[in-house]
Motif scaffolding. Structure first.
Motif, short mmCIF file in Angstrom:
data_model
loop_
_atom_site.label_atom_id
_atom_site.label_comp_id
_atom_site.label_asym_id
_atom_site.label_seq_id
_atom_site.Cartn_x
_atom_site.Cartn_y
_atom_site.Cartn_z
N ASP A 1 6.23 8.83 10.34
CA ASP A 1 5.17 7.81 10.23
C ASP A 1 4.59 7.47 11.60
O ASP A 1 3.40 7.14 11.72
N ARG B 1 2.59 10.95 13.35
CA ARG B 1 1.49 11.69 12.71
C ARG B 1 0.18 11.43 13.46
O ARG B 1 0.02 10.38 14.12
N TYR C 1 0.53 5.65 -1.68
CA TYR C 1 0.98 6.95 -1.15
C TYR C 1 2.08 7.53 -2.05
O TYR C 1 2.16 8.73 -2.27
N ARG C 2 2.92 6.63 -2.56
CA ARG C 2 3.98 7.09 -3.45
C ARG C 2 3.42 7.62 -4.76
O ARG C 2 3.91 8.60 -5.33
N THR D 1 0.82 -1.23 0.00
CA THR D 1 0.00 0.00 0.00
C THR D 1 0.85 1.27 0.00
O THR D 1 0.36 2.35 -0.33
N ARG E 1 11.92 8.98 8.40
CA ARG E 1 10.62 8.45 7.97
C ARG E 1 9.89 7.82 9.15
O ARG E 1 8.69 8.02 9.33
N GLY F 1 1.56 -2.51 4.83
CA GLY F 1 1.59 -1.06 5.02
C GLY F 1 1.96 -0.68 6.43
O GLY F 1 2.80 -1.31 7.08
N ARG F 2 1.32 0.39 6.91
CA ARG F 2 1.60 0.88 8.26
C ARG F 2 0.38 0.77 9.17
O ARG F 2 0.50 0.70 10.38
N ASP F 3 -0.81 0.83 8.54
CA ASP F 3 -2.06 0.92 9.33
C ASP F 3 -3.10 -0.08 8.84
O ASP F 3 -4.28 0.15 9.01
N ARG G 1 -4.99 10.23 3.05
CA ARG G 1 -5.32 8.94 3.67
C ARG G 1 -6.79 8.59 3.42
O ARG G 1 -7.13 7.45 3.12
N SER H 1 6.60 10.72 3.07
CA SER H 1 6.10 10.75 4.46
C SER H 1 5.25 11.99 4.71
O SER H 1 4.33 11.95 5.52
N SER I 1 1.89 11.38 2.92
CA SER I 1 1.10 10.28 3.50
C SER I 1 0.60 10.62 4.90
O SER I 1 -0.25 9.93 5.44
#
Ligand code: DC
Length: 224
Positions: free
Chosen positions: A184, A187, A41-42, A37, A180, A129-131, A109, A100, A103
């Motif tokens: 990340d 936020r 964002y990229r 994912t 980063r 991803g992150r979330d 988001r 970053s 995103s």
């Protein structure tokens, strides 16, 4: 008899913790589509930079309403912006440097959330991803969170960067990764953190086969 794997798997973790390697391997063994994912964002970041849109929430809220982001399912899945496949451009230094910031914006988001949920709903899917386990798919039947030391991740990222044709030593990679990680994790919207029901695997000292074995055990599906 082997147990079937869960239909959807969420993999989260910081940069260069091994999410894509694990996600892609599981996808090819068990026939999932795999989406990194971060590419979404990229893709927004690349498009915004090219259109001169700054990493500002109001400006991006307007911008994301006027671009069309699509996912072409596969392993790995590919990302299109306004009909153009930008997947091979997403590691460019300008994107790396700014992703970053874009995103972290709530408007970005919010625009990408339904795309990720649709991807998960449309078939057997692994999302990294992150979330993913906390926000995108809080009800995912299987969640893995990968950890690794900054040093280990910097060494991996520097090797990866070389394979993408970008020269970066470990010290430079460590600086980027720390910057980063800090954005990340701090936020306000969907910060990087493990879901309470995620299985956490530390990949610092583990060869990939050992990480895979732990993941397979956690997922409860037999090795293919
Ligand atoms: O995994 P990556 O390096 O390609 O991620 C790029 C950026 O996107 C990174 O700053 C974290 C962010 N990201 C995010 O906020 N949420 C995700 N689900 C995936 C990536």
């Amino acid at each position: 008899m082997s147990t079937p794997c869960p239909r959807v798997i969420a993999i989260d973790g910081p940069a260069a913790s091994g999410k894509s390697t694990l996600g892609s391997e599981l996808a090819s063994r068990f026939g999932y589509d795999f989406l990194d994912t971060g590419m979404l964002y990229r893709a927004v970041t690349l498009a915004a930079i090219e259109q001169g849109v700054p990493p500002d929430d109001a400006a991006c809220a307007e911008f994301v309403r006027h671009i069309r982001i699509e996912i072409r399912r596969g392993n790995p899945s590919r990302v299109l912006v306004n009909g153009v496949d930008v997947s091979d451009r997403l590691r460019e230094p300008q994107v790396e440097e700014q992703v970053s910031l874009y995103s972290a914006l709530p408007s970005v988001r919010a625009a990408l959330l339904p795309l990720q949920r649709e991807f998960a709903a449309a078939g057997r899917a692994i999302l990294a991803g992150r979330d993913i386990g906390t926000v995108v798919l809080p009800d995912a039947p299987a969640k893995i969170f990968l950890h690794a030391s900054t040093e280990a991740r910097a060494a991996r990222r520097s090797l990866q960067a070389n394979s993408w044709g970008v020269v970066q030593d470990s010290a430079g990679a460590a600086r980027d990764i720390l910057r980063r990680d800090s954005i990340d994790s701090s936020r306000e919207v969907a910060p990087l953190q493990p879901a309470p029901d995620a299985i956490v695997i530390d990949t610092t000292e583990r060869p990939f086969d050992a990480v895979l074995a732990l993941a397979l055990e956690a997922l409860g599906c037999a090795a293919g």
